[in-house]
Design a protein around this motif. Structure first.
Motif, PDB file in Angstrom:
ATOM      1  N   SER A  82       0.831  -1.204   0.000  1.00  0.00           N
ATOM      2  CA  SER A  82       0.000   0.000   0.000  1.00  0.00           C
ATOM      3  C   SER A  82       0.866   1.255   0.000  1.00  0.00           C
ATOM      4  O   SER A  82       1.981   1.258   0.552  1.00  0.00           O
ATOM      5  CB  SER A  82      -0.917   0.012   1.223  1.00  0.00           C
ATOM      6  OG  SER A  82      -1.844  -1.053   1.156  1.00  0.00           O
ATOM      7  N   PRO A  83       0.379   2.354  -0.589  1.00  0.00           N
ATOM      8  CA  PRO A  83       1.139   3.613  -0.619  1.00  0.00           C
ATOM      9  C   PRO A  83       1.446   4.132   0.786  1.00  0.00           C
ATOM     10  O   PRO A  83       0.621   3.995   1.699  1.00  0.00           O
ATOM     11  CB  PRO A  83       0.207   4.567  -1.367  1.00  0.00           C
ATOM     12  CG  PRO A  83      -0.705   3.684  -2.148  1.00  0.00           C
ATOM     13  CD  PRO A  83      -0.903   2.459  -1.303  1.00  0.00           C
ATOM     14  N   VAL A  84       2.610   4.720   0.945  1.00  0.00           N
ATOM     15  CA  VAL A  84       3.035   5.296   2.221  1.00  0.00           C
ATOM     16  C   VAL A  84       3.361   6.765   1.993  1.00  0.00           C
ATOM     17  O   VAL A  84       4.201   7.095   1.140  1.00  0.00           O
ATOM     18  CB  VAL A  84       4.267   4.550   2.793  1.00  0.00           C
ATOM     19  CG1 VAL A  84       4.749   5.221   4.072  1.00  0.00           C
ATOM     20  CG2 VAL A  84       3.932   3.076   3.037  1.00  0.00           C
ATOM     21  N   ALA A  85       2.722   7.653   2.750  1.00  0.00           N
ATOM     22  CA  ALA A  85       2.882   9.094   2.549  1.00  0.00           C
ATOM     23  C   ALA A  85       4.334   9.531   2.684  1.00  0.00           C
ATOM     24  O   ALA A  85       4.837  10.336   1.884  1.00  0.00           O
ATOM     25  CB  ALA A  85       2.006   9.859   3.537  1.00  0.00           C
ATOM     26  N   GLU A  86       5.032   8.988   3.692  1.00  0.00           N
ATOM     27  CA  GLU A  86       6.424   9.384   3.937  1.00  0.00           C
ATOM     28  C   GLU A  86       7.353   8.989   2.790  1.00  0.00           C
ATOM     29  O   GLU A  86       8.462   9.508   2.685  1.00  0.00           O
ATOM     30  CB  GLU A  86       6.936   8.753   5.242  1.00  0.00           C
ATOM     31  CG  GLU A  86       6.246   9.254   6.495  1.00  0.00           C
ATOM     32  CD  GLU A  86       5.105   8.338   6.915  1.00  0.00           C
ATOM     33  OE1 GLU A  86       4.899   8.182   8.131  1.00  0.00           O
ATOM     34  OE2 GLU A  86       4.434   7.767   6.023  1.00  0.00           O
ATOM     35  N   LEU A  87       6.898   8.076   1.949  1.00  0.00           N
ATOM     36  CA  LEU A  87       7.713   7.605   0.829  1.00  0.00           C
ATOM     37  C   LEU A  87       7.217   8.173  -0.498  1.00  0.00           C
ATOM     38  O   LEU A  87       7.461   7.604  -1.567  1.00  0.00           O
ATOM     39  CB  LEU A  87       7.716   6.070   0.783  1.00  0.00           C
ATOM     40  CG  LEU A  87       8.266   5.373   2.042  1.00  0.00           C
ATOM     41  CD1 LEU A  87       8.158   3.873   1.908  1.00  0.00           C
ATOM     42  CD2 LEU A  87       9.705   5.792   2.314  1.00  0.00           C
ATOM     43  N   GLY A  88       6.515   9.288  -0.408  1.00  0.00           N
ATOM     44  CA  GLY A  88       6.041   9.944  -1.618  1.00  0.00           C
ATOM     45  C   GLY A  88       4.945   9.186  -2.337  1.00  0.00           C
ATOM     46  O   GLY A  88       4.777   9.333  -3.554  1.00  0.00           O
ATOM     47  N   GLU A 100       7.820  -1.523  -2.854  1.00  0.00           N
ATOM     48  CA  GLU A 100       8.352  -0.905  -4.070  1.00  0.00           C
ATOM     49  C   GLU A 100       9.621  -0.120  -3.773  1.00  0.00           C
ATOM     50  O   GLU A 100      10.599  -0.183  -4.520  1.00  0.00           O
ATOM     51  CB  GLU A 100       7.287   0.020  -4.664  1.00  0.00           C
ATOM     52  CG  GLU A 100       7.690   0.704  -5.949  1.00  0.00           C
ATOM     53  CD  GLU A 100       6.644   1.687  -6.457  1.00  0.00           C
ATOM     54  OE1 GLU A 100       6.865   2.250  -7.549  1.00  0.00           O
ATOM     55  OE2 GLU A 100       5.627   1.901  -5.766  1.00  0.00           O
ATOM     56  N   THR A 101       9.598   0.617  -2.674  1.00  0.00           N
ATOM     57  CA  THR A 101      10.756   1.429  -2.301  1.00  0.00           C
ATOM     58  C   THR A 101      11.968   0.556  -1.990  1.00  0.00           C
ATOM     59  O   THR A 101      13.083   0.839  -2.437  1.00  0.00           O
ATOM     60  CB  THR A 101      10.426   2.306  -1.087  1.00  0.00           C
ATOM     61  OG1 THR A 101       9.310   3.149  -1.403  1.00  0.00           O
ATOM     62  CG2 THR A 101      11.609   3.167  -0.684  1.00  0.00           C
TER      63      THR A 101
END
Length: 346
Positions: A211-217, A223-224
């Motif tokens: 899931s998307p993470v705000a701190e990782l843009g 993925e990061t």
């Protein structure tokens, strides 16, 4: 070769024909890495490479070998296998460039529980992408199907590279002196080190890493973390052709505290300006979630700096210009001082 099939061996878990299919699928990727020195085709018992010694008076071969480590667990969890090969190449070629060596050729080794040709071809595609980025030719490799040793959906990946440098141009630290400047080449992320700690902090096997993470843009943790290791060969070779480089460190496992001192002579110290280091968000998140203090972070991870380069103060501006012209957002992170400790971060 197509007639080589063993029902008995297949019953034991090894499918010979899958290996043949994997080789056919990977041939188009391997073709992208071929250089003028390659003298053999895929499938022989050895990879042949003709050494071009033009402009080299006393050739010295430099070799390196490494793997991807437990970062592979992220590839399994994300079911993404076409980038870990870049990591494998990077961990080898980034090491030998520290000596000033130009990579010539690369070999890979894949061991798996079950040979799924499409997956093996994806892995090799990544290896080939890394070879193209570093100018090395993939001249051979091995895929070993090992049922009962590896789970059917898992594999290990390792590689080996050889490069060449003129003996008179080998990078050592003999001319390093007080007042020299330390230049940072940014990393693309965690690269391929410290993943045993990373996996523990994020509990990747039991948590949502997609899931998307705000701190990782907006990118996910998975993925990061799978972002492939940056390959520095071509920018560094461009720098070496114009500037006297006094030392290079590939910042891998052990972070700043282990790797930078490896290129610093006794009696001198790399004084790193902590405020100048451009720490990537993934490391800030790791530190926060894992409650890891700053020293341990700098002693484990690259913290956003994948390689450090030492040049004379008079060459610093030119070095930055060359590196930036070759795609690196290089910047100064410190200087060489006289001190018994080989590194200080302050």
């Amino acid at each position: 070769m197509n007639n080589s099939k063993s029902d008995v061996y297949a019953a034991a878990g090894v499918d010979i024909t899958a290996g043949y299919k994997a080789v056919e699928l990977m041939k188009k990727h391997i073709a992208t890495t071929l250089t003028s020195g390659v003298c053999s085709d895929v499938g022989g018992f050895g990879g042949l490479f003709e050494l071009d010694l033009t402009g080299i008076t006393k050739p010295v071969l430099v070799s390196g070998t490494d793997g991807v480590g437990t970062k592979l667990k992220l590839a399994f969890l994300m079911d993404k296998h076409d980038t870990v090969g870049i990591d494998c190449v990077a961990m080898c070629v980034n090491d030998i460039i520290c000596c000033g060596a130009k990579p010539l050729f690369f070999l890979d080794y894949i061991a798996c529980g079950k040979n799924i040709p499409e997956k093996i071809a994806d892995i090799v595609k990544g290896v080939c992408d890394g070879c193209v980025q570093s100018g090395a030719a993939l001249i051979g490799g091995e895929t070993a199907e090992m049922p009962g040793f590896y789970p059917v959906d898992e594999y290990d990946l390792a590689g080996y590279c050889t490069g060449v440098v003129d003996k008179s141009k080998i990078i050592d630290n003999k001319t390093m002196a007080e007042g020299d400047v330390i230049i940072a080449l940014p990393s693309s992320g965690v690269h391929s080190n410290g993943f045993s700690l990373v996996r523990k902090v994020f509990d990747v096997e039991n948590s949502d890493i997609k899931s998307p993470v705000a701190e990782l843009g907006g990118k996910s943790i998975g993925e990061t973390l799978l972002t492939p290791t940056k390959i520095y060969v071509k920018p560094v070779l461009a720098l070496l052709s114009e500037v006297k480089v006094k030392g290079i460190s590939h910042i891998t496992g052990g972070g700043f505290y282990e790797n930078i001192p490896r290129s610093i002579p006794d009696g001198l110290c790399a004084k790193i300006d902590r405020k100048s280091v451009k720490v990537l968000p993934i490391f800030e998140l790791l530190s926060k979630k894992g409650n890891i203090d700053e020293r341990d972070m700098f002693n484990t991870f690259n913290m956003g700096v994948g390689m450090s380069i030492v040049v004379g103060k008079q060459d610093a501006d030119k070095a930055l210009e060359i590196l930036r012209a070759n795609g690196e957002d290089a910047y100064i992170i410190g200087e060489i001082i006289k001190y018994e400790n080989k590194i200080e971060i302050c």
